[in-house]
Design a protein around this motif. Structure first.
Motif, short mmCIF file in Angstrom:
data_model
loop_
_atom_site.label_atom_id
_atom_site.label_comp_id
_atom_site.label_asym_id
_atom_site.label_seq_id
_atom_site.Cartn_x
_atom_site.Cartn_y
_atom_site.Cartn_z
N ILE A 5 -14.75 -6.45 -0.59
CA ILE A 5 -13.64 -5.85 0.15
C ILE A 5 -12.67 -5.19 -0.82
O ILE A 5 -12.27 -5.78 -1.83
CB ILE A 5 -12.90 -6.91 0.97
N LEU A 6 -12.29 -3.97 -0.51
CA LEU A 6 -11.23 -3.27 -1.24
C LEU A 6 -10.10 -3.00 -0.25
O LEU A 6 -10.27 -2.23 0.69
CB LEU A 6 -11.74 -1.96 -1.84
N GLU A 7 -8.97 -3.64 -0.48
CA GLU A 7 -7.78 -3.43 0.35
C GLU A 7 -6.75 -2.64 -0.46
O GLU A 7 -6.49 -2.97 -1.62
CB GLU A 7 -7.18 -4.78 0.77
N VAL A 8 -6.17 -1.63 0.16
CA VAL A 8 -5.21 -0.75 -0.50
C VAL A 8 -3.89 -0.78 0.26
O VAL A 8 -3.87 -0.73 1.49
CB VAL A 8 -5.76 0.70 -0.56
N ILE A 9 -2.79 -0.83 -0.47
CA ILE A 9 -1.46 -0.75 0.14
C ILE A 9 -1.18 0.69 0.55
O ILE A 9 -1.33 1.62 -0.25
CB ILE A 9 -0.38 -1.22 -0.84
N ALA A 10 -0.77 0.87 1.79
CA ALA A 10 -0.41 2.20 2.29
C ALA A 10 0.99 2.19 2.87
O ALA A 10 1.36 1.26 3.60
CB ALA A 10 -1.41 2.65 3.35
N LEU A 11 1.76 3.21 2.54
CA LEU A 11 3.11 3.36 3.08
C LEU A 11 3.19 4.44 4.15
O LEU A 11 4.12 4.44 4.96
CB LEU A 11 4.11 3.69 1.96
N THR A 12 2.24 5.37 4.13
CA THR A 12 2.28 6.53 5.01
C THR A 12 0.88 6.85 5.54
O THR A 12 -0.13 6.35 5.02
CB THR A 12 2.79 7.77 4.25
N ALA A 13 0.83 7.73 6.53
CA ALA A 13 -0.47 8.19 7.03
C ALA A 13 -1.23 8.93 5.94
O ALA A 13 -2.46 8.83 5.86
CB ALA A 13 -0.26 9.08 8.25
N GLN A 14 -0.54 9.67 5.09
CA GLN A 14 -1.19 10.36 3.97
C GLN A 14 -1.85 9.35 3.05
O GLN A 14 -3.01 9.54 2.63
CB GLN A 14 -0.17 11.20 3.21
N ASP A 15 -1.13 8.28 2.70
CA ASP A 15 -1.72 7.21 1.89
C ASP A 15 -2.97 6.65 2.56
O ASP A 15 -4.00 6.44 1.92
CB ASP A 15 -0.73 6.05 1.73
N ALA A 16 -2.85 6.38 3.84
CA ALA A 16 -3.94 5.74 4.58
C ALA A 16 -5.19 6.61 4.58
O ALA A 16 -6.32 6.13 4.37
CB ALA A 16 -3.49 5.44 6.00
N GLN A 17 -5.01 7.91 4.82
CA GLN A 17 -6.16 8.81 4.85
C GLN A 17 -6.82 8.92 3.49
O GLN A 17 -8.06 8.93 3.39
CB GLN A 17 -5.72 10.19 5.35
N ALA A 18 -6.02 8.96 2.43
CA ALA A 18 -6.59 9.03 1.08
C ALA A 18 -7.33 7.75 0.75
O ALA A 18 -8.42 7.78 0.15
CB ALA A 18 -5.48 9.28 0.07
N ALA A 19 -6.77 6.62 1.14
CA ALA A 19 -7.42 5.34 0.86
C ALA A 19 -8.74 5.23 1.60
O ALA A 19 -9.76 4.80 1.03
CB ALA A 19 -6.49 4.19 1.24
N GLU A 20 -8.75 5.60 2.87
CA GLU A 20 -9.99 5.56 3.64
C GLU A 20 -11.02 6.52 3.05
O GLU A 20 -12.21 6.16 2.92
CB GLU A 20 -9.71 5.91 5.10
N SER A 21 -10.60 7.70 2.69
CA SER A 21 -11.50 8.68 2.11
C SER A 21 -12.11 8.18 0.81
O SER A 21 -13.29 8.43 0.51
CB SER A 21 -10.75 10.00 1.86
N GLY A 22 -11.33 7.43 0.03
CA GLY A 22 -11.81 6.91 -1.24
C GLY A 22 -12.69 5.69 -1.13
O GLY A 22 -13.29 5.26 -2.12
N GLY A 23 -12.76 5.09 0.06
CA GLY A 23 -13.66 3.96 0.25
C GLY A 23 -13.00 2.63 0.50
O GLY A 23 -13.66 1.59 0.44
N ALA A 24 -11.70 2.61 0.80
CA ALA A 24 -11.04 1.35 1.12
C ALA A 24 -11.61 0.77 2.41
O ALA A 24 -11.91 1.49 3.36
CB ALA A 24 -9.54 1.56 1.28
N ASP A 25 -11.73 -0.55 2.44
CA ASP A 25 -12.23 -1.24 3.63
C ASP A 25 -11.10 -1.62 4.59
O ASP A 25 -11.32 -1.76 5.79
CB ASP A 25 -12.94 -2.54 3.22
N ARG A 26 -9.91 -1.80 4.02
CA ARG A 26 -8.78 -2.27 4.82
C ARG A 26 -7.50 -1.83 4.14
O ARG A 26 -7.47 -1.64 2.92
CB ARG A 26 -8.83 -3.81 4.92
N LEU A 27 -6.45 -1.68 4.93
CA LEU A 27 -5.14 -1.30 4.38
C LEU A 27 -4.12 -2.37 4.68
O LEU A 27 -4.14 -2.99 5.74
CB LEU A 27 -4.67 0.02 5.00
N GLU A 28 -3.22 -2.59 3.72
CA GLU A 28 -2.01 -3.38 3.98
C GLU A 28 -0.87 -2.39 4.17
O GLU A 28 -0.59 -1.57 3.29
CB GLU A 28 -1.70 -4.31 2.82
N LEU A 29 -0.22 -2.47 5.31
CA LEU A 29 0.86 -1.52 5.64
C LEU A 29 2.21 -2.14 5.34
O LEU A 29 2.54 -3.22 5.85
CB LEU A 29 0.79 -1.12 7.11
N VAL A 30 3.01 -1.41 4.56
CA VAL A 30 4.35 -1.87 4.19
C VAL A 30 5.28 -0.67 4.14
O VAL A 30 4.86 0.48 4.21
CB VAL A 30 4.36 -2.58 2.82
#
Length: 228
Positions: A5-30
């Motif tokens: 599992i690779l979880e990435v911290i995302a603050l914005t929709a832009q962060d989230a899209q980049a993380a998903e595109s890069g292969g993140a499995d899950r996001l922590e939203l803060v």
């Protein structure tokens, strides 16, 4: 065997899209990383949920530090987030003595009944981490501890992490270990060889600290690293 599992911290929709595109499995939203990550607004959650399809774990923390603050306010935010579709969360509270605030943690766990959640790095700042694990280990929905093994980060906490991994399946140690907090690329080979299979990154996938966005290429590099 499932991939790590690779979880990435995302603050914005832009962060989230980049993380998903890069292969993140899950996001922590803060929001507000100056306060080490607080609960995002319902509007921000909704925007991110609309932008990606990966699971989202939403931080439940309304003040800097590990005290719960105003529980009524926190519970109102929980209700609003759940009404908007939030299904996974991140929280955990300590008292002034460094012991787990079990009453507050239980109240919030009850408020997110039916949801999966992570007990975050309050564990690393507690006076007795084994006591924290024993106290919260049977709370409903808890499936993950986010930890670096020590307040100073993975380099300092590696021995603790290895010891806790060895206890997997015992009471208080049945949840998964999500390694994060001072995690650097050079730590990953040893962690993977030891059997760790979940990793959490934030600043490491940004070009210039928390004021810069998540970069898909940096996420992809971490994806390749933990999959190796």
């Amino acid at each position: 065997m499932s991939r790590p599992i690779l979880e990435v911290i995302a603050l914005t929709a832009q962060d989230a899209q980049a993380a998903e595109s890069g292969g993140a499995d899950r996001l922590e939203l803060v929001t507000d990383m100056a306060a080490d990550g607080l609960t995002p607004s319902v509007a921000d959650f909704a925007a991110i949920r609309a932008a990606v399809s990966v699971p989202l774990r939403v931080m439940l923390r309304i003040r800097d530090g590990f005290a719960p603050g105003d529980l009524d306010e926190l519970l109102a935010r929980v209700a609003a987030l759940r009404a908007e579709g939030a299904e996974e969360f991140v929280f955990g509270f300590l008292g002034a003595d460094g012991a787990v605030d079990l009453a507050a943690t239980t109240v919030v766990a009850t408020a997110v009944e039916g949801c999966r959640w992570t007990f975050h790095r309050a564990l690393d700042h507690s006076a007795d981490r084994s006591a924290v694990r024993a106290a919260v280990g049977e709370l409903p929905g808890l499936d993950t501890f986010l930890t670096s093994g020590a307040a100073a980060g993975v380099k300092a906490g590696l021995g603790v992490l290895l010891g806790e991994l060895a206890k997997s399946g015992e009471p208080g140690y049945r949840q998964g270990i999500l390694v994060g907090g001072g995690l650097r690329a050079e730590h990953v080979p040893e962690l993977r060889a030891a059997g760790f299979d979940a990793f959490h990154v934030g600043g490491a996938v940004r070009g210039n600290g928390w004021t810069s966005p998540v970069e898909a290429a940096r996420v992809a590099a971490w994806r390749t690293l933990i999959d190796a």
